[in-house]
Design a protein around this motif. Structure first.
Motif, PDB file in Angstrom:
ATOM      1  N   CYS A   1       2.515   9.683  52.246  1.00  0.00           N
ATOM      2  CA  CYS A   1       3.144   9.656  51.058  1.00  0.00           C
ATOM      3  C   CYS A   1       2.652   9.756  49.569  1.00  0.00           C
ATOM      4  O   CYS A   1       3.256  10.337  48.941  1.00  0.00           O
ATOM      5  CB  CYS A   1       4.121   8.121  51.152  1.00  0.00           C
ATOM      6  SG  CYS A   1       5.207   7.978  52.580  1.00  0.00           S
ATOM      7  N   GLN A   2       1.303   9.201  49.698  1.00  0.00           N
ATOM      8  CA  GLN A   2       0.799   9.420  48.652  1.00  0.00           C
ATOM      9  C   GLN A   2       0.054  10.707  48.191  1.00  0.00           C
ATOM     10  O   GLN A   2       0.251  11.150  47.152  1.00  0.00           O
ATOM     11  CB  GLN A   2      -0.682   8.535  48.599  1.00  0.00           C
ATOM     12  CG  GLN A   2      -1.555   8.415  47.242  1.00  0.00           C
ATOM     13  CD  GLN A   2      -0.855   7.740  46.034  1.00  0.00           C
ATOM     14  OE1 GLN A   2      -0.269   6.874  46.200  1.00  0.00           O
ATOM     15  NE2 GLN A   2      -0.941   8.610  44.999  1.00  0.00           N
TER      16      GLN A   2
ATOM     17  N   LYS B   1       9.793   9.132  44.669  1.00  0.00           N
ATOM     18  CA  LYS B   1       8.486   8.231  44.852  1.00  0.00           C
ATOM     19  C   LYS B   1       8.966   6.919  45.285  1.00  0.00           C
ATOM     20  O   LYS B   1       8.092   6.107  46.236  1.00  0.00           O
ATOM     21  CB  LYS B   1       7.779   8.110  43.548  1.00  0.00           C
ATOM     22  CG  LYS B   1       7.040   9.448  42.966  1.00  0.00           C
ATOM     23  CD  LYS B   1       6.352   9.080  42.059  1.00  0.00           C
ATOM     24  CE  LYS B   1       5.506  10.381  41.348  1.00  0.00           C
ATOM     25  NZ  LYS B   1       4.814  10.175  40.380  1.00  0.00           N
TER      26      LYS B   1
ATOM     27  N   ASN C   1       9.537   6.954  49.238  1.00  0.00           N
ATOM     28  CA  ASN C   1       8.203   7.124  49.893  1.00  0.00           C
ATOM     29  C   ASN C   1       8.036   5.520  50.348  1.00  0.00           C
ATOM     30  O   ASN C   1       7.374   5.389  51.416  1.00  0.00           O
ATOM     31  CB  ASN C   1       7.161   7.444  48.984  1.00  0.00           C
ATOM     32  CG  ASN C   1       7.383   9.237  48.797  1.00  0.00           C
ATOM     33  OD1 ASN C   1       8.040   9.809  49.530  1.00  0.00           O
ATOM     34  ND2 ASN C   1       6.823   9.432  47.962  1.00  0.00           N
TER      35      ASN C   1
ATOM     36  N   GLY D   1       3.795  12.452  46.758  1.00  0.00           N
ATOM     37  CA  GLY D   1       3.817  12.240  45.062  1.00  0.00           C
ATOM     38  C   GLY D   1       3.579  10.865  44.853  1.00  0.00           C
ATOM     39  O   GLY D   1       3.505  10.371  43.792  1.00  0.00           O
ATOM     40  N   GLY D   2       3.371   9.777  45.852  1.00  0.00           N
ATOM     41  CA  GLY D   2       2.982   8.495  45.532  1.00  0.00           C
ATOM     42  C   GLY D   2       4.088   7.676  45.642  1.00  0.00           C
ATOM     43  O   GLY D   2       5.227   7.940  46.228  1.00  0.00           O
ATOM     44  N   PHE D   3       4.143   6.481  44.901  1.00  0.00           N
ATOM     45  CA  PHE D   3       5.038   5.386  44.938  1.00  0.00           C
ATOM     46  C   PHE D   3       5.441   5.053  43.738  1.00  0.00           C
ATOM     47  O   PHE D   3       4.741   5.033  42.601  1.00  0.00           O
ATOM     48  CB  PHE D   3       4.493   4.129  45.704  1.00  0.00           C
ATOM     49  CG  PHE D   3       4.282   4.410  47.200  1.00  0.00           C
ATOM     50  CD1 PHE D   3       4.827   4.610  48.299  1.00  0.00           C
ATOM     51  CD2 PHE D   3       2.821   4.945  47.368  1.00  0.00           C
ATOM     52  CE1 PHE D   3       4.481   4.657  49.487  1.00  0.00           C
ATOM     53  CE2 PHE D   3       2.319   4.974  48.451  1.00  0.00           C
ATOM     54  CZ  PHE D   3       3.156   5.055  49.689  1.00  0.00           C
TER      55      PHE D   3
END
Length: 208
Positions: free
Chosen positions: A28-29, A42, A45, A33-35
């Protein structure tokens, strides 16, 4: 299963659970695109990360509490507390995972509960909350990318290979948990059994 001591098995299983969480977090990161907590993709995610951590790893740990040889002796209440704490943590993370996906859908005008996965997932969490007992849920299918029938595996992008590896790790974790639960020698003896007052040496290693 291989003739391993339970301590060795738990060590391996704990490492595998950590790898599963690390893989889904890295996926996911790096590729998604991350959290964030702003309702964007995000925030979505958080859903796979929290569900894998709660409903797979923590729930698996909760299911194996009574297989620990120290739990065979003395009162059962402390182990019930530990089991309940792990199950509660799994439930809380599962709820937060649902909050993340519902928030994402609402902020983007996407209908909720429109897929088989969403219905099965919600039913699983509801049964978990009502019975105090969870299920792995259907996490594998949404984690695996869709492929074209004509695309060779070696031509798939790195993300697809990574996500497939994650799915296999989750599957392996679940199989090992079920295998440990089914092994008779790792079950807690009956209260009247002499083994309930003394831990058999072979469980922790080979007898000398």
């Amino acid at each position: 299963m291989l003739d391993l001591s339970f301590l060795s098995f738990c060590t391996f299983l704990g490492g595998l659970g950590f790898v599963c969480v690390a893989f889904v977090s890295a996926w996911c990161q790096h590729w998604r695109g991350g959290f964030a907590l702003d309702g964007s993709v995000k925030m979505f995610n958080w859903h796979p990360v929290l569900m894998v951590t709660g409903m797979v790893v923590l729930y698996g740990a909760a299911a194996l509490v009574y297989r620990l040889p120290p739990a065979w002796r003395g009162p059962k209440f402390p182990w019930k507390v530990l089991h309940g704490a792990l199950a509660l943590a799994a439930f809380v993370l599962a709820v937060l995972g649902l909050v993340a996906v519902f928030r994402f859908h609402n902020d983007h005008g996407t209908p909720n509960m429109y897929s088989l996965h969403s219905w099965v997932g919600l039913a699983t969490v509801l049964l978990f909350s009502c019975q105090g007992w969870g299920h792995l849920g259907k996490l594998l299918s949404p984690l695996l990318p869709r492929k074209n029938g004509t695309t060779e595996y070696k031509l798939l992008p790195a993300e697809a290979v990574f996500a497939n590896t994650l799915g296999l790790l989750i599957l392996l974790f679940g199989v090992l948990v079920l295998g440990a639960l089914a092994r008779p020698s790792w079950k807690r003896p009956d209260a009247d059994s002499p083994d309930s007052r003394q831990v058999p040496a072979p469980l922790w290693g080979h007898a000398r």
